[in-house]
Write a protein that holds these residues in place. Structure first.
Motif, PDB file in Angstrom:
ATOM      1  N   HIS A  88      92.619  87.715 -10.856  1.00  0.00           N
ATOM      2  CA  HIS A  88      91.684  88.919 -11.541  1.00  0.00           C
ATOM      3  C   HIS A  88      90.863  89.056 -10.115  1.00  0.00           C
ATOM      4  O   HIS A  88      90.443  88.339  -9.416  1.00  0.00           O
ATOM      5  N   ALA A  89      90.126  90.358 -10.361  1.00  0.00           N
ATOM      6  CA  ALA A  89      88.984  90.811  -9.672  1.00  0.00           C
ATOM      7  C   ALA A  89      88.189  91.623 -10.599  1.00  0.00           C
ATOM      8  O   ALA A  89      88.772  92.888 -11.088  1.00  0.00           O
ATOM      9  N   VAL A  90      86.884  91.551 -10.433  1.00  0.00           N
ATOM     10  CA  VAL A  90      86.144  92.693 -11.196  1.00  0.00           C
ATOM     11  C   VAL A  90      85.493  93.467 -10.136  1.00  0.00           C
ATOM     12  O   VAL A  90      85.264  92.999  -9.053  1.00  0.00           O
ATOM     13  N   ALA A 139      95.067  89.837  -3.801  1.00  0.00           N
ATOM     14  CA  ALA A 139      96.450  89.758  -4.179  1.00  0.00           C
ATOM     15  C   ALA A 139      97.144  90.985  -3.035  1.00  0.00           C
ATOM     16  O   ALA A 139      97.773  91.667  -3.644  1.00  0.00           O
ATOM     17  N   PRO A 140      97.117  90.305  -1.845  1.00  0.00           N
ATOM     18  CA  PRO A 140      97.793  91.382  -0.832  1.00  0.00           C
ATOM     19  C   PRO A 140      99.190  91.905  -1.085  1.00  0.00           C
ATOM     20  O   PRO A 140      99.494  93.156  -0.693  1.00  0.00           O
ATOM     21  N   ASN A 141      99.808  91.141  -1.614  1.00  0.00           N
ATOM     22  CA  ASN A 141     101.266  91.371  -1.894  1.00  0.00           C
ATOM     23  C   ASN A 141     101.949  91.735  -3.401  1.00  0.00           C
ATOM     24  O   ASN A 141     103.008  91.860  -3.512  1.00  0.00           O
ATOM     25  N   GLU A 142     100.666  91.768  -4.050  1.00  0.00           N
ATOM     26  CA  GLU A 142     101.078  91.690  -5.655  1.00  0.00           C
ATOM     27  C   GLU A 142     101.448  93.163  -6.059  1.00  0.00           C
ATOM     28  O   GLU A 142     101.148  94.157  -5.522  1.00  0.00           O
ATOM     29  N   LYS A 143     102.675  93.302  -6.927  1.00  0.00           N
ATOM     30  CA  LYS A 143     103.137  94.355  -7.252  1.00  0.00           C
ATOM     31  C   LYS A 143     102.746  94.745  -8.720  1.00  0.00           C
ATOM     32  O   LYS A 143     102.835  95.889  -9.470  1.00  0.00           O
TER      33      LYS A 143
END
Length: 186
Positions: A88-90, A139-143
């Motif tokens: 996650h990221a806020v 999450a550089p490669n997260e889809k």
């Protein structure tokens, strides 16, 4: 999977705190401030004045604020993120000093590890820069991206990185959101 989560009005009921602080600093009604923020933004509105000094005065007003409340069941949503170990990221338009104050007042926010605050990016929402930065950092490669926003500008920015979004407001019950998400996760 990553959750991209706005802060003000999405996790905590703090939008009105920003409006009230600006209204004291500028001697305007909070409703007028809300209209400015939702249309042109304070930076643009105050571009011909000493914005940094006015912003510092706003900080002082907000730093005196206590009793900040969470959006209904947002604490359970944070527990859900931790329980299922969800990346996650806020991502917030709020400056670090105010975010740190909110974290002191609402300790549940400290359970969230990844933060993008206003000083981390140049272009404010609705530009998607802040959300793209969060993805690059966490999450550089997260889809599989799911976003949570309350504002029109925030949702516009978020839609540039994912179509999977939840509109959050004071009326939102995170319990319903978590039921939907649990079916996707488990």
């Amino acid at each position: 999977m990553i959750f991209l989560i706005d802060l003000d009005g999405t996790l905590i009921d703090s939008d009105h705190l920003h409006y009230e602080a600006w209204s004291k600093v500028l001697d305007m009604k909070p409703q007028h401030i809300e209209d400015i923020i939702k249309t042109v933004g304070m930076e643009k509105y105050l571009e011909n004045s000493d914005f940094e000094k006015l912003k510092q005065n706003k900080y002082e007003e907000i730093l005196n604020t206590r009793n900040i409340e969470m959006i209904k069941n947002a604490d359970n949503f944070i527990d859900f993120i931790k329980e299922y170990d969800i990346n996650h990221a806020v991502v917030t338009h709020t400056d670090r000093v105010i975010v740190d104050h909110f974290k002191m007042q609402v300790p549940e926010l400290n359970a969230l590890d990844n933060w993008i605050v206003r000083e981390d990016y140049v272009k404010p929402k609705p530009d998607p820069e802040c959300y793209r930065l969060a993805l690059d950092m966490y999450a550089p490669n997260e889809k599989n991206i799911i976003g949570f926003e309350n504002s029109k500008h925030g949702r516009q920015a978020l839609r540039h990185v994912t179509k999977n979004t939840f509109r959050i407001s004071k009326k939102t019950d995170y319990s319903r959101v978590m039921k939907i998400l649990k079916n996707r996760i488990v």
